[in-house]
Motif scaffolding. Structure first.
Motif, PDB file in Angstrom:
ATOM      1  N   LEU A 160       1.105  -1.102  -0.120  1.00  0.00           N
ATOM      2  CA  LEU A 160       0.128  -0.141  -0.006  1.00  0.00           C
ATOM      3  C   LEU A 160       0.851   1.201  -0.019  1.00  0.00           C
ATOM      4  O   LEU A 160       0.723   2.376  -0.437  1.00  0.00           O
ATOM      5  N   GLY A 161       2.006   1.090   0.373  1.00  0.00           N
ATOM      6  CA  GLY A 161       2.752   2.609   0.828  1.00  0.00           C
ATOM      7  C   GLY A 161       3.108   2.654  -0.051  1.00  0.00           C
ATOM      8  O   GLY A 161       4.222   3.832  -0.055  1.00  0.00           O
ATOM      9  N   SER A 162       4.486   1.948  -0.684  1.00  0.00           N
ATOM     10  CA  SER A 162       4.494   1.876  -2.455  1.00  0.00           C
ATOM     11  C   SER A 162       3.993   2.218  -3.190  1.00  0.00           C
ATOM     12  O   SER A 162       4.837   2.957  -4.123  1.00  0.00           O
ATOM     13  N   SER A 163       2.783   1.821  -3.288  1.00  0.00           N
ATOM     14  CA  SER A 163       2.113   2.199  -4.060  1.00  0.00           C
ATOM     15  C   SER A 163       1.698   3.343  -4.239  1.00  0.00           C
ATOM     16  O   SER A 163       1.511   4.591  -5.373  1.00  0.00           O
ATOM     17  N   ALA A 164       1.637   4.027  -3.119  1.00  0.00           N
ATOM     18  CA  ALA A 164       1.257   5.386  -2.862  1.00  0.00           C
ATOM     19  C   ALA A 164       2.066   6.445  -3.335  1.00  0.00           C
ATOM     20  O   ALA A 164       2.006   6.897  -3.942  1.00  0.00           O
ATOM     21  N   PHE A 165       3.346   5.351  -3.196  1.00  0.00           N
ATOM     22  CA  PHE A 165       4.717   6.397  -2.662  1.00  0.00           C
ATOM     23  C   PHE A 165       5.014   6.487  -4.610  1.00  0.00           C
ATOM     24  O   PHE A 165       5.663   7.860  -4.949  1.00  0.00           O
ATOM     25  N   VAL A 166       5.214   5.783  -5.689  1.00  0.00           N
ATOM     26  CA  VAL A 166       5.377   5.483  -7.083  1.00  0.00           C
ATOM     27  C   VAL A 166       4.498   6.613  -7.079  1.00  0.00           C
ATOM     28  O   VAL A 166       4.334   6.928  -8.411  1.00  0.00           O
ATOM     29  N   ILE A 167       3.412   6.726  -7.005  1.00  0.00           N
ATOM     30  CA  ILE A 167       2.059   7.820  -7.577  1.00  0.00           C
ATOM     31  C   ILE A 167       2.550   9.242  -7.306  1.00  0.00           C
ATOM     32  O   ILE A 167       2.848   9.778  -8.518  1.00  0.00           O
ATOM     33  N   THR A 168       3.523   9.423  -6.084  1.00  0.00           N
ATOM     34  CA  THR A 168       3.619  10.391  -5.754  1.00  0.00           C
ATOM     35  C   THR A 168       4.613  10.466  -6.478  1.00  0.00           C
ATOM     36  O   THR A 168       4.956  12.123  -7.542  1.00  0.00           O
ATOM     37  N   LEU A 169       5.593   9.728  -6.301  1.00  0.00           N
ATOM     38  CA  LEU A 169       7.564  10.132  -7.340  1.00  0.00           C
ATOM     39  C   LEU A 169       6.620  10.497  -8.632  1.00  0.00           C
ATOM     40  O   LEU A 169       7.746  11.225  -9.207  1.00  0.00           O
ATOM     41  N   ILE A 170       5.635   9.596  -9.822  1.00  0.00           N
ATOM     42  CA  ILE A 170       5.725   9.625 -11.042  1.00  0.00           C
ATOM     43  C   ILE A 170       5.303  11.383 -10.916  1.00  0.00           C
ATOM     44  O   ILE A 170       5.680  11.287 -11.831  1.00  0.00           O
ATOM     45  N   SER A 171       4.025  11.316 -10.511  1.00  0.00           N
ATOM     46  CA  SER A 171       3.549  12.414 -10.378  1.00  0.00           C
ATOM     47  C   SER A 171       4.722  13.168 -10.685  1.00  0.00           C
ATOM     48  O   SER A 171       4.246  14.782 -11.228  1.00  0.00           O
ATOM     49  N   TYR A 172       5.599  13.543  -9.553  1.00  0.00           N
ATOM     50  CA  TYR A 172       6.425  14.615  -9.713  1.00  0.00           C
ATOM     51  C   TYR A 172       7.512  14.728 -10.675  1.00  0.00           C
ATOM     52  O   TYR A 172       8.198  15.506 -10.721  1.00  0.00           O
ATOM     53  N   ILE A 173       8.025  13.714 -10.797  1.00  0.00           N
ATOM     54  CA  ILE A 173       8.716  13.545 -11.361  1.00  0.00           C
ATOM     55  C   ILE A 173       7.666  14.253 -13.143  1.00  0.00           C
ATOM     56  O   ILE A 173       9.155  14.804 -13.726  1.00  0.00           O
ATOM     57  N   TYR A 174       7.086  13.376 -13.607  1.00  0.00           N
ATOM     58  CA  TYR A 174       6.562  13.853 -14.664  1.00  0.00           C
ATOM     59  C   TYR A 174       6.540  16.032 -14.362  1.00  0.00           C
ATOM     60  O   TYR A 174       6.007  17.248 -14.728  1.00  0.00           O
ATOM     61  N   ILE A 175       6.075  16.532 -13.063  1.00  0.00           N
ATOM     62  CA  ILE A 175       5.936  18.173 -12.508  1.00  0.00           C
ATOM     63  C   ILE A 175       7.485  18.571 -12.992  1.00  0.00           C
ATOM     64  O   ILE A 175       7.265  19.443 -13.764  1.00  0.00           O
ATOM     65  N   LEU A 176       8.326  18.231 -12.237  1.00  0.00           N
ATOM     66  CA  LEU A 176       9.323  18.570 -12.561  1.00  0.00           C
ATOM     67  C   LEU A 176       9.784  19.039 -14.091  1.00  0.00           C
ATOM     68  O   LEU A 176      10.192  20.062 -15.303  1.00  0.00           O
ATOM     69  N   LEU A 177       9.412  17.840 -15.064  1.00  0.00           N
ATOM     70  CA  LEU A 177       9.960  18.174 -16.363  1.00  0.00           C
ATOM     71  C   LEU A 177       9.432  18.883 -16.938  1.00  0.00           C
ATOM     72  O   LEU A 177       9.695  19.899 -18.129  1.00  0.00           O
ATOM     73  N   ALA A 178       8.413  18.522 -16.722  1.00  0.00           N
ATOM     74  CA  ALA A 178       7.440  19.714 -17.362  1.00  0.00           C
ATOM     75  C   ALA A 178       7.221  21.492 -16.737  1.00  0.00           C
ATOM     76  O   ALA A 178       7.163  22.096 -17.808  1.00  0.00           O
ATOM     77  N   ILE A 179       8.106  21.821 -15.666  1.00  0.00           N
ATOM     78  CA  ILE A 179       8.114  22.918 -15.343  1.00  0.00           C
ATOM     79  C   ILE A 179       9.659  24.021 -16.014  1.00  0.00           C
ATOM     80  O   ILE A 179       9.887  24.661 -15.819  1.00  0.00           O
ATOM     81  N   LEU A 180      10.912  22.620 -16.215  1.00  0.00           N
ATOM     82  CA  LEU A 180      12.198  22.596 -16.998  1.00  0.00           C
ATOM     83  C   LEU A 180      12.129  23.360 -17.998  1.00  0.00           C
ATOM     84  O   LEU A 180      12.675  23.431 -18.640  1.00  0.00           O
ATOM     85  N   SER A 181      10.488  22.938 -18.400  1.00  0.00           N
ATOM     86  CA  SER A 181      10.884  23.036 -20.265  1.00  0.00           C
ATOM     87  C   SER A 181       9.650  23.866 -20.229  1.00  0.00           C
ATOM     88  O   SER A 181       9.603  24.684 -21.141  1.00  0.00           O
ATOM     89  N   MET A 182       9.324  25.168 -19.373  1.00  0.00           N
ATOM     90  CA  MET A 182       8.707  26.021 -19.946  1.00  0.00           C
ATOM     91  C   MET A 182       9.455  27.219 -19.737  1.00  0.00           C
ATOM     92  O   MET A 182      10.677  27.577 -19.169  1.00  0.00           O
TER      93      MET A 182
END
Length: 312
Positions: free
Chosen positions: A206-228
């Motif tokens: 349960l914890g790792s699945s929630a963590f993976v969702i959080t981690l992947i979300s922030y990876i995409y967020i970071l990539l989107a911010i850097l591309s601005m």
């Protein structure tokens, strides 16, 4: 130290934080102030979100749920801790211990998935801003919120049943200021390896699945911010998720140190300090983090304070 068979016992004894009267008094005053400040901060955020129509959107809906959890978590443990510090009443009934552990695990489990849902919300807002209101509807928000609370409930029910179907014997002293999994496992007179394995497996999945969702979300967020292209756009985008990222790091850091390890490494003194971080200080800091880094929340809070002053 009492030595009894606790399989049919009616109470446990919480060791507490200190036996020195002066230290107990100072600690009780400190934790009472922190508890009242936590209640005031989170209740104020709830009032601001509910009364300000500009905050009636998915991000602040989830923040309201987080504030509810930040009210619940310290309320589970702090009143009993103050009772032990001020009145030296360290005894907790067997049903009271069961309920305390159940609601604590429920709050922690729910918050893990709520933080993951909030990360997904920020991912949609930053990576797909034009589709945000279509994808993250209030109906979806309600379903996601109910889902996080339901997962927390089921997870807590499983953990609590695994602990309190053990046979306890020997000392009835829980080496902690509240009923928690590691010190209760230490009281068992039977091997706990299989139950620890199940607990770690369920918590890990349960914890790792929630963590993976959080981690992947922030990876995409970071990539989107850097591309601005503009620094102003990057700053604005990061400011919308900076508060949540800070809360995520604070929560995961403290809970992992407390629960993601075998009971053989359990250290009562160390765990008392670490558990205070996520049970007492994190709920206090979350309203501060969100209010300091979020202009909309700060404006809403100013209006609430102004209305209270006018009413008084």
């Amino acid at each position: 130290m009492q030595r009894v068979n606790l399989s049919s016992a009616s109470e446990f004894v919480l060791v507490g934080l200190s036996n020195a009267p002066q230290v107990r008094f100072l600690l009780s005053v400190l934790f009472l102030i922190i508890y009242l400040a936590t209640m005031a901060g989170n209740i104020t955020i709830l009032i601001a979100i509910s009364t300000d129509t500009r905050l009636h959107n998915p991000m602040y809906f989830f923040l309201g749920n987080l504030s509810l959890l930040d009210i619940l978590c310290p309320t589970i443990t702090v009143p009993k801790m103050l009772d032990a510090l001020l009145l030296e009443n360290k005894v907790i009934s067997f049903p009271g211990c069961v309920l305390q552990l159940f609601f604590l695990i429920d709050a922690v489990g729910t918050e893990i998935f709520l933080l993951a849902v909030m990360a997904y919300d920020r991912y949609i807002a930053i990576c797909h801003p034009l589709q945000y209101m279509h994808i993250v509807s209030m109906k979806l928000c309600a379903h996601l919120a109910i889902g996080t609370w339901l997962v927390g409930f089921v997870n807590s029910l499983l953990h609590t049943s695994l602990i309190f179907t053990l046979s306890f014997c020997g000392s009835n002293e829980v080496d902690q200021y509240y009923c928690d999994i590691p010190p209760l496992l230490a009281l068992s007179c039977l091997p706990t390896y299989s139950r620890e394995l199940v607990i770690l497996l369920v918590a890990g999945v349960l914890g790792s699945s929630a963590f993976v969702i959080t981690l992947i979300s922030y990876i995409y967020i970071l990539l989107a911010i850097l591309s601005m292209k503009s620094s102003e756009s990057r700053h604005k985008a990061f400011s919308t998720c900076g508060s949540h990222l800070t809360a995520v790091c604070l929560f995961y850091g403290t809970t992992i140190c407390t629960y993601v390890r075998p009971s053989s490494t359990y250290s009562p003194q160390q765990d008392r300090i670490v558990s205070m971080l996520y049970e007492i200080f994190t709920p206090l800091l979350n309203p501060i983090i969100y209010s300091l880094r979020n202009r909309e929340v700060k404006c809403a809070l100013r209006r609430v304070v102004s209305q209270v002053r006018t009413a008084l």
